[in-house]
Each structure stands twice: as structure tokens, then as C-alpha cells.
Write an enzyme that holds these catalytic residues in place. Structure first.
Site, PDB file in Angstrom:
ATOM      1  N   ASP A 297       0.866  -1.175   0.000  1.00  0.00           N
ATOM      2  CA  ASP A 297       0.000   0.000   0.000  1.00  0.00           C
ATOM      3  C   ASP A 297       0.910   1.234   0.000  1.00  0.00           C
ATOM      4  OD1 ASP A 297      -2.156   1.696   0.002  1.00  0.00           O
ATOM      5  OD2 ASP A 297      -3.199   0.718   1.650  1.00  0.00           O
ATOM      6  N   TRP A 298       0.292   2.381  -0.178  1.00  0.00           N
ATOM      7  CA  TRP A 298       1.039   3.638  -0.392  1.00  0.00           C
ATOM      8  C   TRP A 298       2.055   3.867   0.742  1.00  0.00           C
ATOM      9  CZ3 TRP A 298      -0.217   7.706  -4.087  1.00  0.00           C
ATOM     10  CH2 TRP A 298       0.504   8.869  -3.894  1.00  0.00           C
TER      11      TRP A 298
END
Ligand code: NOJ
Length: 723
Positions: free
Chosen positions: A279-280
Site C-alpha cells: 500500500d502507499w
């Protein structure tokens, strides 16, 4: 074979994907391999030209920030994508195309209900269709990959991301997840109208402490396996191309470093051969989480754990090559990641068709896409109370439409709407005007005011559209109080005090505390955020052209203090039935069972259930099947759909098992007076669970089936399992 294909044999489409991947991998330098594991945000063809030509960027996502779900941005520009792609394909040594991703979550340009609203449909075919429509619009913009479906089981309404979820139960979430994967990807991922899907966030994210986004998760592997991993497994079995790691830790180990769950369970035990994407900045956050001293150490943990693609931390690009050269990371791990990434690119047909080119069609909503969005919006309407006021009879007099969403447009999209446009939305007031004309409709100014209270007197019925603004749900938007937003309940009280009939429509991204609203309104519709067809769908339902048939995919607790509540409560030493009151260990100051249980939803007619019966015995042996049936009669004077739910309870097992768990459901569409039969085929493996050693097992013994209209009510029948 073309000249290009003899120089670059992996471009030959007649070779198998495995062969193409191996031919290419054999040519790659370590730096080029690392380039494939590096994903950047919002690639720019000029600024990033050198890196692209150097083979240093493998993927790009189009999102304006880490919490993109609630941030509008300028959209995906196919021209930008092609200009960037040209650098990668034509100027780099090996010509490997870039994979472009975007969060296409519940529609692209044609916005459909938020996922929780889609889940309310319980309709696998409809949900697949919504994903297919979104994919066909997204490819026009050059999107090859979406970060959906989110399949985190959600039993914590304070958590804003429940809006993105498919509810609280593994079977409903799992079947809908598989349908969404199929809708996005189709059976052939290289089909030009389809995109790669991503089941996220692996794993346990729905259990973030206190409902605070990104918070820690304390859950044992047994509960994970018996509940939270199951929708992911369903997505993997449906062929999902990618899985995203979750931001949270699980019992102290952040998921981006969770070797056991990512490498042993997902990639090993389940045989997942796709890509695990971070994820980011999820890899970078390992430093914040205090398990890595710096980005270099974070990269080491993540590659070892099995994260193949680094979203936006830059840690792989900065440190992976050096970690391999120093001998700290085995190059085989990098090869494994690159193999997966290249396989995905080949499977998507990116090597054969790297460019978007001139738009093949407009992606503006069409009659067909609107028809899908309208059916999905109808199905998202859950009627949770009705004293008979709904549907409004033709000629019922003057309707007063009020509340903050009467004239709303984009607010009815909900979270994660990057490409929808306000001008595409049919607002409630627009649809009501089209139906009633100026004479029979009063619309307050869109905000609650003294005027709206006074207009109640001038009308025969008031429809108040209230609820949450989309910014109040979605990523990073948790609340401490699941009541209606400030002021709304007070205003509804004023409206009801005047004594005219009051219908309340609740747009929301989460289950809300609705007790007072249920007490004061004549009818309540829970509608989530329904998308472009919001107004038309509401008018169809309110005026009775369509009967509501949605069901709650999450339990609605009585109050915030009751959280967590879900059907997955397990028996304690002092609680053996979900709806048992008066036991020790319950609340002193309130009833304990939910105000609105999972699966609840009314329609414009009534149904009477018979007794659950078996066809062909009560013994479930080996791989054998038993058919169970229940008759349902439409006892009202309108046609309607009943969603018959089959749940079960395993009374004696190695570990405590849920008090109620949905196992199957069926739709019965019945004319007035008609009797129908819901029929379910059950097999012993549907009652398998993970025991004390966390392996799957089916025990000999009793299984109690319950068939009824929701999780709390139903007719029971015992089966004997002989595995
Ligand atoms: C962070 C979110 O957690 C995730 O769901 C999303 O896909 C990525 N950002 C990319 O926008």
C-alpha cells in the site's frame, strides 16, 4: 516472426507466458529488475523521461495522494499515459511497458453505489456487471489495473473504510469479491475491455483498534483464518491478479513485513501466483511502526516477506540492488517478484498492446451503463421501517422534499470517486420534480431551516434526505460517534413534532445509530451513497415503481457503545444465543442485541415462513449433499422479493464458533398470495473450520441450520455430519 521479435523473442505472442517471462528475465540486469519493482505516483512523461528510458519505473498509479479516496484530481489522461509509455517501450534497453493503475472502486465515470451499498444487493450477477461496466470505462482512459475489491471484513462502523467493504460476513464478502474480480478481469485478462483487479488489504485491516484507521490489530491466526482471510481466499480462487498488503500490524508484525501470512499462507499454502503490491508508502511506514531503523532495513523486511511491488516509498529503488550485492537479500527473491510482475504484464497483453491510442469510445455514461447503475442503486435501498406510508400512493397529495441532500449531486457518489462528474448525477429533487411537477412538490432550500419546518404544514408528507457527507467516511475518516451528523436528528425531531407523515432517507458510508430516527419516522430507508442514479432510484422506490429489496450487509448497533457487534460473536461461558438477554456479562444500561441485525430489510409486502425441512435425510456424509427447503408465502397485496438467508451454528467444535454464520441465500420473487420454495444444497465442507492447530477440519457431529429473513430470526433444523 518480425525483426523485433527475433531481437526480442519475448515479444513473440505464440510463445507461452512462462517462456516469454523467462526469456526476458534472463536478459535483465539487477538494476532493470529493481526498476520493475518500483511504482511511482502520477507519472509525468517529461519529468520522468530519463527514468523511464532507463527501465527504472515498472508501474505508476494515478492518485493525488496517500488518501486519494477523498481527494478529487485531474483524472487519468490517456495522452499522458501513452507519452510516458513511449519512453519505456521505445527508449529503454528492453522495452518493458509500464503498468498503469488507478483506484476504480465502484464505477469509473458511471458511478454506482459504494461497495457497502453494492453488498446490500446480495446480488452476485449485478455486482459482477457493475465491475465490468467500470472496467470498460476505465480502459478508455488507459487504466490497466484497479485496486479493488476491498474485502476486509467489516464489523467496526467507527472505521470509515467500511464504506469500501462488502460487509461483515465471509461468505457474502467472498462471493461478491469473486464476482467483482470476474467483472473487472473477465476469464481472459488480456481482453481489451478488462483490467486487473486487486484484493485488499491483506490482512486484518477491518479490525483496526478503536476503528481508528491504520491502527494496530490484535487478532489470533485462528480468527483470521476462520473469518478475515476467507474473502481473500475466495478472490484468489477466482483468479485475482494482485493482492495489496495492509497498513496495520497483526499481533505486532506489520503486514508489509509479515512473512508468514504473505509468503507462507498466501503464496505458499494458497498457491497465489500473482503480484503482492504494497500500500502507499507501506514499506516506508515500517520505519514509523518501529520495526525497521531506516528505509534500507524496511526494504529488506518487505522483500523477504513477499511484497513484490513497492508503492511510492522508493525503498526498493534506493536499496534493493545494494541489498542483493551485499548478500543480505538473495537475488532469487527479486527474481520471484519480477517474474510475477512480468507475468502480469504479459497476461494483460501490455507487451502486445502497450498504447491506449485514440479513445475507442467516450466513457460518458450511456443508457446501458446508467441502466446498470440504476439497478444497483435500487438494490442498495434497504427499507428498515415502514408503517405503511411507503410507497406513496399516486395522488397522495403534496410531497415536501427536504434535507441537506435534496439537491445533492457529487455528495451522492460516496468515497473513492475519482472520475465521476457531478453533472452526471440525477439529484433527488430533479427526479421528484420530473415525476410530480411543480404543483405537488415543495423542495426546501437543500439545507434544513425554519422554512423547511414550516413547509411540513403545507405538504401531506415530508421526505427528509439526511446522512453523511462522503468525506465523513472512507480512508482516514473514522468517527467516535456513529449518530447522524450534528444537527440532523434535532431537525428531524422538529419535523416530526408537527405531526405530518415523515419518511427519512439516510445516505451513509457506515452503519449509523438510528434508534431515535426509527422511533420518530413513519418509514426509514438506508441507502448508502448510491451514485449517478441516486434520484431516479429513490423516486422509483418512494413512489412504488420498484419495491426495495436490499439487505443490511453489516449489523447496525444500538449505539456506539455497543461496538463491536456482528453475527460473528462467539459463545461465551455465559452467552449461548445471539438474541439472549438478561445474561451476566451483558450491559446494565441497555439491551444487548442490535437494533437492526445483519441481513435485515423490508419490502412493500409481507412474507410468512414455513418450517425448514430436509429432502433426503439429515445425514451429511463425506462429499455427499443434502437439500434443505423452506416455503415462503407472500402474504401482502404487492409483488416482492424475499432474500431467504441460510445460516448455521456449529454447537461443538475444537474452537469457539460464531453464534450465527451466513452460509447461503436465495432470492424469491413472489406475486401477492404466491408461495415459493427456497432450496439450498449443503455439503459438509461448507462447515469446515480451522481448529486448534489452524488446519482445516470438518468434525463429525451436529450442525444447526437456520433459515429466515435475517441473522436473528429463522426456522431451525439439525443435520448430522459424518465426514
Ligand atoms: C491507500 C489505500 O489504503 C489503498 O486502498 C489505495 O488503493 C492506495 N492508497 C492507492 O490509492
Amino acid at each position: 516472426m518480425t525483426a523485433d521479435q527475433s531481437a526480442r523473442p519475448w515479444l513473440d505472442p505464440d510463445r507461452s507466458t512462462t517462456e516469454r517471462v523467462e526469456l526476458l528475465l534472463a536478459q535483465m540486469t539487477l538494476a532493470e529488475k529493481v526498476g520493475q519493482t518500483h511504482q511511482v505516483a502520477n507519472i509525468h512523461p517529461d519529468d520522468d523521461a530519463a527514468q523511464l528510458a532507463g527501465g527504472q519505473i515498472g508501474s505508476s498509479l494515478f492518485a493525488s495522494g496517500a488518501t486519494g479516496g477523498n481527494e478529487r484530481d485531474e483524472g487519468v489522461l490517456a495522452a499522458n499515459i501513452d507519452a510516458a509509455q513511449r519512453h519505456a517501450v521505445e527508449a529503454s534497453r528492453l522495452g518493458i511497458p509500464v503498468l498503469f493503475g488507478r483506484d476504480v472502486i465502484h464505477g469509473h465515470r458511471t458511478v454506482c453505489p459504494i461497495p457497502l451499498g453494492l453488498a446490500a444487493s446480495f446480488d452476485v450477477g449485478l455486482v459482477e456487471e457493475v465491475a465490468a461496466v467500470a472496467a470498460a470505462e476505465a480502459v478508455v482512459d488507459g487504466v490497466a489495473w484497479t485496486f479493488a475489491p476491498m474485502v476486509d471484513l467489516s464489523e467496526e462502523p467507527r472505521w470509515g473504510r467500511v464504506a469500501e467493504s462488502l460487509g461483515e460476513t465471509p461468505v457474502l464478502s467472498g462471493r461478491l469479491a469473486a464476482a467483482i474480480v470476474k467483472g473487472f478481469q473477465s476469464d481472459d485478462p488480456s481482453d481489451p475491455d478488462h483490467i486487473a483487479a486487486c484484493a485488499k488489504h491483506f490482512a486484518g485491516y477491518g479490525l483496526s483498534a478503536g476503528g481508528r484507521d491504520y491502527d494496530t490489530v490484535s487478532v489470533g491466526e485462528n480468527t483470521l483464518r476462520n473469518l478475515h482471510l476467507r474473502p481473500f481466499k475466495a478472490a484468489v480462487d477466482a483468479g485475482v491478479a494482485t493482492i495489496m498488503a495492509a497498513f496495520n500490524d497483526v499481533d505486532g508484525t506489520p503486514m508489509h513485513a509479515h512473512r508468514h501470512l504473505l509468503r507462507d499462507v498466501l503464496k505458499g499454502e494458497w498457491g497465489f501466483d500473482g503480484v503482492v503490491v504494497a500500500d502507499w508508502n507501506g514499506i516506508g511506514q515500517l520505519v514509523h511502526q518501529g520495526v525497521a531503523a531506516d528505509l534500507r532495513a524496511a526494504a529488506l523486511l518487505a522483500i523477504e516477506a513477499g511484497v513484490d511491488l513497492d508503492m511510492c516509498s522508493g525503498s526498493y529503488a534506493a536499496h534493493l540492488a545494494e541489498l542483493v550485492e551485499s548478500g543480505e537479500v538473495d537475488e532469487a527473491l527479486v527474481d520471484d517478484a519480477v517474474r510475477r510482475l512480468l507475468t502480469l504484464k504479459f497476461r494483460l497483453g501490455l507487451f502486445d498492446r502497450p498504447y491506449v491510442g485514440e479513445p475507442i469510445r467516450s466513457n460518458a455514461p450511456t443508457d446501458a451503463s446508467r441502466a446498470t447503475a440504476l439497478r444497483a442503486a435500487h438494490a442498495a435501498h434497504v427499507l428498515v421501517s415502514n408503517n405503511g406510508i411507503l410507497p406513496l400512493a399516486p395522488g397522495a397529495g403534496t410531497v415536501h422534499l427536504t434535507g441537506p441532500y435534496a439537491e445533492a449531486a457529487e455528495e451522492l457518489f460516496g468515497t473513492w470517486t475519482l472520475d465521476g462528474r457531478g453533472e452526471d448525477v440525477v439529484a433527488p429533487a430533479t427526479a421528484f420534480r420530473a415525476r410530480l411537477g411543480g404543483e405537488q412538490l415543495l423542495v426546501s432550500d437543500g439545507r434544513f431551516s425554519d422554512r423547511s419546518v414550516q413547509q411540513v404544514r403545507n405538504a401531506d408528507v415530508t421526505v427528509a434526505v439526511v446522512g453523511e457527507h462522503p468525506w465523513r467516511s472512507g480512508e482516514a475518516n473514522s468517527v467516535t460517534d456513529i449518530g447522524l451528523p450534528a444537527g440532523q436528528l434535532e431537525h428531524l425531531r422538529q419535523l416530526s413534532r408537527i405531526g405530518k407523515p415523515l419518511v427519512v432517507v439516510v445516505y451513509t458510508g457506515r452503519p449509523l445509530e438510528l434508534g431515535d430516527v426509527l422511533d420518530l419516522a413513519d418509514a426509514v430507508l438506508v441507502v448508502w451513497h448510491p451514485g449517478v442514479e441516486a434520484g431516479n432510484a429513490l423516486a422509483d422506490i418512494v413512489f412504488g415503481d420498484v419495491a426495495p429489496h436490499g439487505r443490511l450487509p453489516m449489523t447496525f448497533p444500538r449505539t456506539t457503545g455497543h461496538i463491536p457487534t456482528s453475527t460473528h460473536q462467539r459463545p461465551t461461558g455465559r452467552l449461548i444465543e445471539l438474541h439472549e438477554e438478561g445474561r451476566q456479562g451483558r450491559y446494565l444500561d441497555d439491551q444487548v442485541f442490535p437494533r437492526l441485525p445483519f441481513g435485515y430489510g423490508l419490502t412493500y409486502t409481507s412474507f410468512e415462513y414455513g418450517e425448514l425441512r430436509t429432502v433426503g435425510g439429515t445425514e451429511l456424509s463425506g462429499a455427499g449433499e443434502v437439500v434443505v427447503e423452506i416455503d415462503v408465502t407472500n402474504t401482502g397485496d404487492r409483488a416482492g422479493r424475499e432474500v431467504v438467508q441460510l445460516s448455521f451454528r456449529d454447537p461443538v467444535a475444537q474452537v469457539t464458533r460464531p453464534l450465527v454464520e451466513l452460509v447461503d441465500w436465495a432470492f424469491l420473487d413472489l406475486a401477492p398470495g404466491e408461495k415459493g420454495t427456497a432450496s439450498f444444497t449443503v455439503r459438509a465442507d461448507q462447515f469446515a473450520y480451522f481448529g486448534t492447530d489452524n488446519t482445516s477440519r470438518v468434525d463429525a457431529g451436529e450442525i444447526v441450520l437456520v433459515a429466515g429473513p435475517d441473522a436473528l430470526h429463522g426456522s431451525r433444523l439439525s443435520l448430522r455430519v459424518n465426514p
